[in-house]
Design a protein around this motif. Structure first.
Motif, PDB file in Angstrom:
ATOM      1  N   GLY A  45       0.765  -1.103  -0.033  1.00  0.00           N
ATOM      2  CA  GLY A  45      -0.006  -0.041  -0.084  1.00  0.00           C
ATOM      3  C   GLY A  45       0.653   1.280   0.051  1.00  0.00           C
ATOM      4  N   PRO A  46       0.218   2.368   0.000  1.00  0.00           N
ATOM      5  CA  PRO A  46       0.960   3.676  -0.363  1.00  0.00           C
ATOM      6  C   PRO A  46       1.961   3.927   1.182  1.00  0.00           C
ATOM      7  CG  PRO A  46      -1.288   3.943   0.164  1.00  0.00           C
ATOM      8  CD  PRO A  46      -1.322   2.581   0.020  1.00  0.00           C
ATOM      9  N   ALA A  47       1.492   3.180   2.168  1.00  0.00           N
ATOM     10  CA  ALA A  47       2.290   3.756   3.237  1.00  0.00           C
ATOM     11  C   ALA A  47       3.772   2.838   3.522  1.00  0.00           C
ATOM     12  CB  ALA A  47       1.584   3.470   4.642  1.00  0.00           C
ATOM     13  N   ASP A  61       4.689  -5.289  17.676  1.00  0.00           N
ATOM     14  CA  ASP A  61       4.708  -4.128  16.651  1.00  0.00           C
ATOM     15  C   ASP A  61       3.609  -3.948  15.715  1.00  0.00           C
ATOM     16  OD1 ASP A  61       7.193  -3.254  17.749  1.00  0.00           O
ATOM     17  OD2 ASP A  61       8.293  -4.558  16.526  1.00  0.00           O
ATOM     18  N   VAL A  62       2.713  -4.988  15.486  1.00  0.00           N
ATOM     19  CA  VAL A  62       1.854  -5.001  14.841  1.00  0.00           C
ATOM     20  C   VAL A  62       0.744  -3.804  14.944  1.00  0.00           C
ATOM     21  CG1 VAL A  62      -0.116  -6.144  13.630  1.00  0.00           C
ATOM     22  CG2 VAL A  62       1.978  -7.235  13.883  1.00  0.00           C
ATOM     23  N   TYR A  63       0.470  -3.582  16.194  1.00  0.00           N
ATOM     24  CA  TYR A  63      -0.435  -2.569  16.714  1.00  0.00           C
ATOM     25  C   TYR A  63       0.071  -1.119  16.232  1.00  0.00           C
ATOM     26  CZ  TYR A  63      -2.559   0.826  20.091  1.00  0.00           C
ATOM     27  OH  TYR A  63      -3.208   1.730  20.569  1.00  0.00           O
ATOM     28  N   ASN A  64       1.131  -0.885  16.368  1.00  0.00           N
ATOM     29  CA  ASN A  64       1.989   0.463  15.921  1.00  0.00           C
ATOM     30  C   ASN A  64       1.809   0.542  14.298  1.00  0.00           C
ATOM     31  OD1 ASN A  64       2.310   1.341  18.488  1.00  0.00           O
ATOM     32  ND2 ASN A  64       4.491   0.318  18.361  1.00  0.00           N
ATOM     33  N   ILE A  65       1.774  -0.606  13.863  1.00  0.00           N
ATOM     34  CA  ILE A  65       2.014  -0.656  12.169  1.00  0.00           C
ATOM     35  C   ILE A  65       0.686  -0.052  11.863  1.00  0.00           C
ATOM     36  CG2 ILE A  65       2.013  -1.907  10.315  1.00  0.00           C
ATOM     37  CD1 ILE A  65       4.074  -3.814  11.510  1.00  0.00           C
ATOM     38  N   ILE A  66      -0.457  -0.649  12.340  1.00  0.00           N
ATOM     39  CA  ILE A  66      -1.843  -0.370  12.041  1.00  0.00           C
ATOM     40  C   ILE A  66      -2.071   1.169  12.428  1.00  0.00           C
ATOM     41  CG2 ILE A  66      -4.283  -1.096  12.604  1.00  0.00           C
ATOM     42  CD1 ILE A  66      -2.786  -3.234  10.947  1.00  0.00           C
ATOM     43  N   ALA A  67      -1.788   1.504  13.817  1.00  0.00           N
ATOM     44  CA  ALA A  67      -1.879   2.829  13.926  1.00  0.00           C
ATOM     45  C   ALA A  67      -1.103   4.006  13.360  1.00  0.00           C
ATOM     46  CB  ALA A  67      -1.564   3.367  15.540  1.00  0.00           C
ATOM     47  N   ARG A  68      -0.215   3.548  12.573  1.00  0.00           N
ATOM     48  CA  ARG A  68       0.597   4.401  11.762  1.00  0.00           C
ATOM     49  C   ARG A  68      -0.063   4.597  10.488  1.00  0.00           C
ATOM     50  NH1 ARG A  68       7.004   5.247  10.818  1.00  0.00           N
ATOM     51  NH2 ARG A  68       6.860   6.529   9.102  1.00  0.00           N
ATOM     52  N   ILE A  69      -0.722   3.635   9.749  1.00  0.00           N
ATOM     53  CA  ILE A  69      -1.175   3.630   8.741  1.00  0.00           C
ATOM     54  C   ILE A  69      -2.734   4.059   8.619  1.00  0.00           C
ATOM     55  CG2 ILE A  69       0.132   1.595   7.593  1.00  0.00           C
ATOM     56  CD1 ILE A  69      -2.245  -0.133   7.845  1.00  0.00           C
ATOM     57  N   LEU A  70      -3.198   4.172   9.654  1.00  0.00           N
ATOM     58  CA  LEU A  70      -4.558   4.690   9.959  1.00  0.00           C
ATOM     59  C   LEU A  70      -4.276   6.472  10.598  1.00  0.00           C
ATOM     60  CD1 LEU A  70      -6.473   1.854  11.491  1.00  0.00           C
ATOM     61  CD2 LEU A  70      -6.666   2.860   9.156  1.00  0.00           C
ATOM     62  N   ASN A  71      -3.054   6.776  10.577  1.00  0.00           N
ATOM     63  CA  ASN A  71      -2.784   8.179  11.285  1.00  0.00           C
ATOM     64  C   ASN A  71      -3.384   8.143  12.636  1.00  0.00           C
ATOM     65  OD1 ASN A  71      -1.339   9.124   8.875  1.00  0.00           O
ATOM     66  ND2 ASN A  71      -3.356   9.324   7.977  1.00  0.00           N
ATOM     67  N   LEU A  72      -3.507   7.326  13.518  1.00  0.00           N
ATOM     68  CA  LEU A  72      -3.699   7.337  14.736  1.00  0.00           C
ATOM     69  C   LEU A  72      -2.586   7.362  15.919  1.00  0.00           C
ATOM     70  CD1 LEU A  72      -6.489   4.516  14.876  1.00  0.00           C
ATOM     71  CD2 LEU A  72      -6.719   6.943  14.531  1.00  0.00           C
ATOM     72  N   VAL A  73      -2.615   7.969  17.001  1.00  0.00           N
ATOM     73  CA  VAL A  73      -1.635   8.081  18.113  1.00  0.00           C
ATOM     74  C   VAL A  73      -1.712   6.759  18.837  1.00  0.00           C
ATOM     75  CG1 VAL A  73      -0.517   9.211  19.892  1.00  0.00           C
ATOM     76  CG2 VAL A  73      -1.528  10.603  18.120  1.00  0.00           C
TER      77      VAL A  73
END
Length: 89
Positions: A45-47, A61-73
């Protein structure tokens, strides 16, 4: 104690290539230290960097990956944002 198993502790190490099961309905024998037991993670994907490969990706680390691609803190967690930063554009 009679025939009761209550209070009895058992430990078992399943060697690579073997499956531990007591009922033939499934088994488990995971040891994260064996590279052959590591999981596979694919992302597109684009990210993400195109064609990028990394050595080990930790489940925490999967949680942080998902948060980052969804632009969530992300909330405080055991993942490390520095470990996943090379995945991204």
């Amino acid at each position: 104690m009679g025939n009761s198993d209550e209070g009895r502790a058992e430990n078992c190490l399943i060697l690579l290539g073997w499956i531990g099961s007591s009922n033939n309905k499934g088994g488990h024998g995971y040891d994260w230290k064996w590279k052959d037991m590591h999981s596979i993670f694919y992302a597109e994907g684009p990210a993400f960097k195109r064609g990028f490969e990394t050595d080990t990706l930790y489940n925490v680390d999967v949680y942080n990956i998902i948060a980052r691609i969804l632009n969530l803190v992300p909330a405080k967690n055991d993942g490390d944002p520095e470990r996943i930063s090379p995945l991204f554009r």
